[in-house]
Design a protein around this motif. Structure first.
Motif: not given
Length: 381
Positions: A117, A120-121, A124, A139, A163-164
């Protein structure tokens, strides 16, 4: 005090201060003293989860350093990367991305506490600042850093792999100068006050890559026959981008004139500098013979475009190569010939990368540029 079993280990959880402490017995050490593993948390459940993770790490041979952060993992990866013999340019890109887009945001998190998470956060949050390509590199940098840390038993799993990579902002599309703009830039570049003038002129009339121009040597240039030989691009260990990057090219008259003026200028500078001159045989270098950095090229390039009536901040040096392709195509040179001239392996690369600059049908190299830019149209100041 509650007794618990974590895997094959017996332990207990008890109240301590404002939270809870859990401990499991690992038997006795060589000195006869009891060995215990402890974890603290705000709730019993949190402590139990931490103990389970600790036991899992223990069984896998992982020895996490509780002070080891994401920053430590990234820095260790980049330090090791430096010793692999890979390109310094690639390392520079990684370092810049890490310093500006990774470390300031998740660098302080302890690696063992980093979650999918969190990753991902963070990713984004970078989508409005980086292109999809740069996000992919960023990444990948984190994944490789954690992978190395796991290989050295610093962490059990690589949460970044879960994570993508999100889509980033649209990449800036390369453009090309129009014939009118190119004439204005060539006329300005021919003026003696612009040290990088010959670089700009040669880029437009030959379509050389920026890294090929920066590494071009006088020994690869024959002004009498108006020919230059591209022996290598600025790839690590002297490798060229493609086999066809090694090529001989005719130089349009404008380019020959600019190079003759530059050579005379350099000879005077070399004489003035004396032993302080760094002779690397470079065509494009500063007053002391030192090679230009990419930043110096961009700054001088923008100055020329500003003086030519364009906004230099809107353009980058590689777009002079796009200009070459566009003008050659507009002048009737077939894509097959353009592909050879710019050193592409196939026409597919030319059509894909320069598709917005390719026109239907065409004819040849330096003579075409002489027709597009007759020498009389550009006058030095």
């Amino acid at each position: 005090m509650a007794k618990i079993m974590i895997g094959r280990y017996e332990g207990s959880i008890y109240r301590e201060g404002d939270g809870w402490t859990g401990a499991i017995s690992l038997g006795f050490g060589p000195d006869g003293k009891r060995k215990r593993l402890k974890r603290k948390g705000r709730t019993k459940t949190e402590v139990k989860d931490k103990l389970r993770q600790a036991v899992e790490d223990l069984d896998k041979g992982v020895k996490p350093d509780h002070r080891y952060s994401v920053t430590d993992a990234v820095n260790d990866f980049l330090a090791a990367f430096d010793k692999t013999g890979r390109s310094p340019n690639t390392e520079s890109v990684y370092r810049s991305l890490a310093d500006h887009h990774l470390i300031p945001f998740i660098g302080r998190i302890r690696l063992k506490d980093l979650t999918a998470d969190d990753v991902e956060t963070w990713l984004n949050g970078r989508t409005q600042h980086l292109t999809s390509s740069s996000l992919g590199i960023l990444h990948g940098l984190l994944k490789r850093s954690i992978r190395r840390a796991a290989r050295h038993d610093k962490v059990a799993r690589n949460v970044a792999e879960l994570v993508d990579t999100p889509e980033g902002k649209p990449a800036r599309k390369s453009r090309s100068l129009t014939l009118e703009q190119a004439n204005a830039v060539l006329a300005e570049a021919a003026k003696s006050e612009h040290r990088l003038g010959a670089y700009v002129i040669l880029a437009i009339v030959t379509g050389l890559r920026t890294e090929e121009l920066r590494k071009l040597t006088w020994s690869a240039v024959d002004l009498d026959s108006a020919t230059l030989y591209v022996l290598r691009a600025e790839r690590h260990r002297g490798e060229t981008k493609t086999p066809l990057s090694r090529r001989g090219l005719g130089i349009a008259t404008l380019g020959v004139e600019a190079l003759r003026a530059l050579k005379a200028r350099q000879a005077a500078e070399k004489l003035k500098a004396g032993e302080a001159y760094e002779d690397h045989d470079l065509v494009f270098c500063d007053e002391r013979g030192a090679p230009y950095t990419a930043h110096q090229v961009r700054r001088r390039f923008r100055k020329i475009l500003d003086a030519a009536g364009l906004n230099g901040a809107d353009w980058v040096p590689r777009e002079l190569r796009h200009t070459f392709v566009s003008l050659m195509s507009d002048h009737g040179v077939p894509v097959e010939k353009i592909s050879v001239l710019v050193g592409h392996k196939t026409t597919k690369i030319t059509e894909t990368v320069y598709r917005h600059q390719i026109r239907p049908e065409i004819r040849d190299g330096a003579e075409h540029m002489n027709k597009i830019f007759p020498s009389k149209t550009v006058k030095s100041a």
